[in-house]
Design a protein around this motif. Structure first.
Motif, PDB file in Angstrom:
ATOM      1  N   MET A 248     -11.257  35.706 -10.822  1.00  0.00           N
ATOM      2  CA  MET A 248     -11.824  34.590 -11.586  1.00  0.00           C
ATOM      3  C   MET A 248     -12.866  35.080 -12.585  1.00  0.00           C
ATOM      4  O   MET A 248     -12.903  34.615 -13.738  1.00  0.00           O
ATOM      5  CB  MET A 248     -12.422  33.561 -10.627  1.00  0.00           C
ATOM      6  CG  MET A 248     -11.359  32.822  -9.811  1.00  0.00           C
ATOM      7  SD  MET A 248     -12.031  31.481  -8.791  1.00  0.00           S
ATOM      8  CE  MET A 248     -12.955  32.421  -7.576  1.00  0.00           C
ATOM      9  N   ASP A 249     -13.689  36.033 -12.159  1.00  0.00           N
ATOM     10  CA  ASP A 249     -14.699  36.585 -13.077  1.00  0.00           C
ATOM     11  C   ASP A 249     -14.027  37.314 -14.242  1.00  0.00           C
ATOM     12  O   ASP A 249     -14.443  37.182 -15.410  1.00  0.00           O
ATOM     13  CB  ASP A 249     -15.622  37.541 -12.338  1.00  0.00           C
ATOM     14  CG  ASP A 249     -16.563  36.816 -11.371  1.00  0.00           C
ATOM     15  OD1 ASP A 249     -16.659  35.571 -11.451  1.00  0.00           O
ATOM     16  OD2 ASP A 249     -17.192  37.497 -10.536  1.00  0.00           O
ATOM     17  N   GLY A 250     -12.992  38.087 -13.935  1.00  0.00           N
ATOM     18  CA  GLY A 250     -12.284  38.813 -14.983  1.00  0.00           C
ATOM     19  C   GLY A 250     -11.621  37.885 -15.977  1.00  0.00           C
ATOM     20  O   GLY A 250     -11.625  38.138 -17.190  1.00  0.00           O
ATOM     21  N   ALA A 251     -11.043  36.797 -15.467  1.00  0.00           N
ATOM     22  CA  ALA A 251     -10.409  35.814 -16.346  1.00  0.00           C
ATOM     23  C   ALA A 251     -11.435  35.141 -17.246  1.00  0.00           C
ATOM     24  O   ALA A 251     -11.182  34.909 -18.434  1.00  0.00           O
ATOM     25  CB  ALA A 251      -9.665  34.779 -15.504  1.00  0.00           C
ATOM     26  N   ASP A 252     -12.606  34.841 -16.699  1.00  0.00           N
ATOM     27  CA  ASP A 252     -13.668  34.206 -17.504  1.00  0.00           C
ATOM     28  C   ASP A 252     -14.124  35.124 -18.635  1.00  0.00           C
ATOM     29  O   ASP A 252     -14.317  34.690 -19.777  1.00  0.00           O
ATOM     30  CB  ASP A 252     -14.856  33.845 -16.609  1.00  0.00           C
ATOM     31  CG  ASP A 252     -14.579  32.648 -15.719  1.00  0.00           C
ATOM     32  OD1 ASP A 252     -13.615  31.909 -16.006  1.00  0.00           O
ATOM     33  OD2 ASP A 252     -15.319  32.459 -14.736  1.00  0.00           O
TER      34      ASP A 252
ATOM     35  N   THR B 230       0.449  41.838 -22.570  1.00  0.00           N
ATOM     36  CA  THR B 230      -0.139  40.555 -22.968  1.00  0.00           C
ATOM     37  C   THR B 230      -1.660  40.561 -22.952  1.00  0.00           C
ATOM     38  O   THR B 230      -2.287  39.565 -23.329  1.00  0.00           O
ATOM     39  CB  THR B 230       0.365  39.430 -22.042  1.00  0.00           C
ATOM     40  OG1 THR B 230       0.069  39.772 -20.677  1.00  0.00           O
ATOM     41  CG2 THR B 230       1.866  39.227 -22.198  1.00  0.00           C
ATOM     42  N   GLY B 231      -2.257  41.660 -22.489  1.00  0.00           N
ATOM     43  CA  GLY B 231      -3.712  41.744 -22.452  1.00  0.00           C
ATOM     44  C   GLY B 231      -4.364  40.947 -21.352  1.00  0.00           C
ATOM     45  O   GLY B 231      -5.569  40.688 -21.391  1.00  0.00           O
ATOM     46  N   VAL B 232      -3.592  40.568 -20.331  1.00  0.00           N
ATOM     47  CA  VAL B 232      -4.144  39.815 -19.201  1.00  0.00           C
ATOM     48  C   VAL B 232      -4.799  40.801 -18.230  1.00  0.00           C
ATOM     49  O   VAL B 232      -4.200  41.832 -17.900  1.00  0.00           O
ATOM     50  CB  VAL B 232      -3.033  39.022 -18.477  1.00  0.00           C
ATOM     51  CG1 VAL B 232      -3.594  38.314 -17.249  1.00  0.00           C
ATOM     52  CG2 VAL B 232      -2.403  38.016 -19.432  1.00  0.00           C
ATOM     53  N   PRO B 233      -6.021  40.528 -17.764  1.00  0.00           N
ATOM     54  CA  PRO B 233      -6.672  41.431 -16.810  1.00  0.00           C
ATOM     55  C   PRO B 233      -5.782  41.703 -15.596  1.00  0.00           C
ATOM     56  O   PRO B 233      -5.222  40.771 -15.011  1.00  0.00           O
ATOM     57  CB  PRO B 233      -7.944  40.675 -16.408  1.00  0.00           C
ATOM     58  CG  PRO B 233      -8.237  39.801 -17.593  1.00  0.00           C
ATOM     59  CD  PRO B 233      -6.895  39.396 -18.130  1.00  0.00           C
TER      60      PRO B 233
ATOM     61  N   VAL C 162      -1.933  32.564 -18.217  1.00  0.00           N
ATOM     62  CA  VAL C 162      -2.445  33.222 -17.017  1.00  0.00           C
ATOM     63  C   VAL C 162      -3.722  33.976 -17.350  1.00  0.00           C
ATOM     64  O   VAL C 162      -3.794  34.713 -18.339  1.00  0.00           O
ATOM     65  CB  VAL C 162      -1.376  34.167 -16.435  1.00  0.00           C
ATOM     66  CG1 VAL C 162      -1.968  35.051 -15.335  1.00  0.00           C
ATOM     67  CG2 VAL C 162      -0.204  33.348 -15.890  1.00  0.00           C
ATOM     68  N   GLY C 163      -4.748  33.797 -16.510  1.00  0.00           N
ATOM     69  CA  GLY C 163      -6.043  34.409 -16.754  1.00  0.00           C
ATOM     70  C   GLY C 163      -6.221  35.775 -16.122  1.00  0.00           C
ATOM     71  O   GLY C 163      -7.008  36.597 -16.604  1.00  0.00           O
ATOM     72  N   ALA C 164      -5.507  36.047 -15.026  1.00  0.00           N
ATOM     73  CA  ALA C 164      -5.605  37.346 -14.354  1.00  0.00           C
ATOM     74  C   ALA C 164      -4.374  37.535 -13.479  1.00  0.00           C
ATOM     75  O   ALA C 164      -3.799  36.567 -12.976  1.00  0.00           O
ATOM     76  CB  ALA C 164      -6.878  37.437 -13.512  1.00  0.00           C
ATOM     77  N   VAL C 165      -3.986  38.803 -13.300  1.00  0.00           N
ATOM     78  CA  VAL C 165      -2.809  39.156 -12.509  1.00  0.00           C
ATOM     79  C   VAL C 165      -3.234  40.105 -11.395  1.00  0.00           C
ATOM     80  O   VAL C 165      -3.996  41.053 -11.626  1.00  0.00           O
ATOM     81  CB  VAL C 165      -1.737  39.837 -13.377  1.00  0.00           C
ATOM     82  CG1 VAL C 165      -0.600  40.377 -12.521  1.00  0.00           C
ATOM     83  CG2 VAL C 165      -1.193  38.861 -14.418  1.00  0.00           C
ATOM     84  N   LEU C 166      -2.725  39.850 -10.194  1.00  0.00           N
ATOM     85  CA  LEU C 166      -2.951  40.736  -9.047  1.00  0.00           C
ATOM     86  C   LEU C 166      -1.614  41.261  -8.573  1.00  0.00           C
ATOM     87  O   LEU C 166      -0.695  40.493  -8.282  1.00  0.00           O
ATOM     88  CB  LEU C 166      -3.639  39.973  -7.919  1.00  0.00           C
ATOM     89  CG  LEU C 166      -3.764  40.700  -6.571  1.00  0.00           C
ATOM     90  CD1 LEU C 166      -4.674  41.915  -6.689  1.00  0.00           C
ATOM     91  CD2 LEU C 166      -4.270  39.742  -5.493  1.00  0.00           C
ATOM     92  N   CYS C 167      -1.479  42.588  -8.482  1.00  0.00           N
ATOM     93  CA  CYS C 167      -0.270  43.219  -7.953  1.00  0.00           C
ATOM     94  C   CYS C 167      -0.569  43.801  -6.581  1.00  0.00           C
ATOM     95  O   CYS C 167      -1.554  44.537  -6.411  1.00  0.00           O
ATOM     96  CB  CYS C 167       0.226  44.319  -8.891  1.00  0.00           C
ATOM     97  SG  CYS C 167       0.935  43.708 -10.439  1.00  0.00           S
ATOM     98  N   MET C 168       0.308  43.489  -5.609  1.00  0.00           N
ATOM     99  CA  MET C 168       0.094  43.903  -4.226  1.00  0.00           C
ATOM    100  C   MET C 168       1.001  45.059  -3.817  1.00  0.00           C
ATOM    101  O   MET C 168       1.183  45.314  -2.636  1.00  0.00           O
ATOM    102  CB  MET C 168       0.358  42.715  -3.293  1.00  0.00           C
ATOM    103  CG  MET C 168      -0.450  41.475  -3.594  1.00  0.00           C
ATOM    104  SD  MET C 168      -2.240  41.735  -3.522  1.00  0.00           S
ATOM    105  CE  MET C 168      -2.482  42.096  -1.778  1.00  0.00           C
ATOM    106  N   GLY C 169       1.558  45.787  -4.783  1.00  0.00           N
ATOM    107  CA  GLY C 169       2.506  46.835  -4.434  1.00  0.00           C
ATOM    108  C   GLY C 169       3.899  46.235  -4.289  1.00  0.00           C
ATOM    109  O   GLY C 169       4.108  45.064  -4.568  1.00  0.00           O
ATOM    110  N   SER C 170       4.870  47.017  -3.875  1.00  0.00           N
ATOM    111  CA  SER C 170       6.263  46.625  -3.672  1.00  0.00           C
ATOM    112  C   SER C 170       7.042  46.687  -4.968  1.00  0.00           C
ATOM    113  O   SER C 170       6.508  46.996  -6.039  1.00  0.00           O
ATOM    114  CB  SER C 170       6.388  45.232  -3.049  1.00  0.00           C
ATOM    115  OG  SER C 170       6.345  44.209  -4.026  1.00  0.00           O
TER     116      SER C 170
END
Length: 361
Positions: free
Chosen positions: A353-357, A114-117, A93-101
């Protein structure tokens, strides 16, 4: 490269996550490479229906009262975090987004391990507990409203699906009227108590429908799946045509047919705004009253009227005044559109996508 989105619980978390996923796919990411992380609530149906893979973790939210279930949360969080961390590594996985909950904290812990953005997005004007915690570890915290309470983040707006951000009401209205069995030339009111419904709004709209003395109106009433059977139209005034549904996954048609909406003040405030729909907002009193802050922001923008739950008996008179004043509604419509940020989902997808790159270099 795979991207992960943690979105669970209610539509107010899940639909914004789906909006970002839609923009990732539009940018060339394979649908199979957008992994949703959730639990056992609405996401179980909504995410697979949208065509995305989902990792289900065993976790539940904090109960806001003394409960033995709360004592199990720390263990469940760490177990879930281990499961997610393993998946993040295995799927690259290149980046993780959390939406709350309730799934946010273990997913944020896994991303940090894991050091994933990590990106955290808050949909309300007051951040929930999960996002306040996860925001401490995030590479970037993102918010929907300026001056969001409890989370210092970049204002990007509320992510909305393209079916809403590109909605042309005049084009979809004939099909929407047909969907609900309604007719043209009659003012139509949309009612929505959030994705799970709201008993107090259901009761108030049923009373309004029975006592309506104004010009004929039509109502599309989203009562919530768990409440639909308790909502009856048997006593409605002859001047009212009301269609009661449990849930609507074609919200473009709901807003396309609605001249005014009566709603809770969760994510729907921005759906109404981007579609240029004047709203009567009834904030829920739960979860730290974050909905009150949402509603006030729309009232201050001139796009909405605020009604407290305790004053719902007045909603009939407020609605009658609004429907009798098309110039006021037009001002509210323009103010709503001005308050919306229709590009939020694309902005967040680009950040991920930019963060993953950058992280991959």
């Amino acid at each position: 490269m795979t991207f992960a989105i943690a979105a669970a619980g209610t539509g107010g978390h899940i639909f914004p996550g789906l909006a970002v996923a839609e923009q990732l796919v539009a940018a060339g990411v394979g649908r199979e490479n957008v992994l949703f992380i959730g639990g056992d609530r609405m996401e179980v149906d909504l995410v697979p229906k949208a065509g995305y893979p989902m990792l289900r973790i065993r976790i539940h939210g904090l109960e806001r009262r003394m409960s033995r279930r709360n004592l199990r949360i720390p263990r469940l969080v760490w177990e879930a975090a281990r499961t997610v961390a393993r998946e993040l590594r295995d799927r690259k996985v290149g980046a993780v987004l959390c939406m709350g909950s309730y799934v946010t904290v273990p997913v944020a812990i896994a991303a940090r391990r894991t050091g994933v953005p990590l990106y955290v997005h808050e949909q309300n004007a007051g951040a929930g507990l999960a996002n306040r915690l996860a925001g401490r570890w995030a590479d970037r915290s993102l918010v929907s409203f300026p001056d969001t309470r409890g989370l210092d983040g970049e204002v990007v707006g509320y992510p909305l699906r393209s079916a809403l951000t590109t909605l042309d009401k005049a084009s979809v209205r004939p099909g929407a009227l047909a969907r609900y069995g309604l007719v043209s030339g009659v003012d139509t009111v949309g009612v929505m108590g959030g994705s799970l419904g709201a008993g107090s709004i259901n009761e108030a709209v049923t009373a309004l429908s029975a006592n309506w003395k104004g010009e004929p109106i039509q109502i599309v009433h989203l009562a919530g799946a768990r409440n639909q059977d308790q909502v009856s139209t048997a006593g409605d005034s002859p001047s009212v045509t009301r269609r009661v549904l449990g849930f609507e996954d074609r919200m473009d048609l709901f807003y396309g047919v609605s001249d005014v909406v009566i709603a809770r003040a969760g994510g729907g405030v921005m759906e109404a705004a981007v579609t240029g729909t004047p709203s009567v907002l009834v904030p829920g009193s739960f979860a730290g009253r974050h909905q009150l802050a949402n509603a006030r922001s729309m009232v201050e923008a001139g796009a909405a009227v605020l009604v407290d739950d305790a004053e719902l008996a007045s909603v009939g008179g407020i609605l009658e005044d609004l429907l009798a004043d098309p110039e006021r509604r037009d001002r509210m419509r323009r103010a709503a559109i001005d308050a919306a940020r229709p590009g939020a989902a694309a902005t967040i997808a680009t950040m991920m996508m930019d963060g993953a790159d950058v992280a991959a270099r």
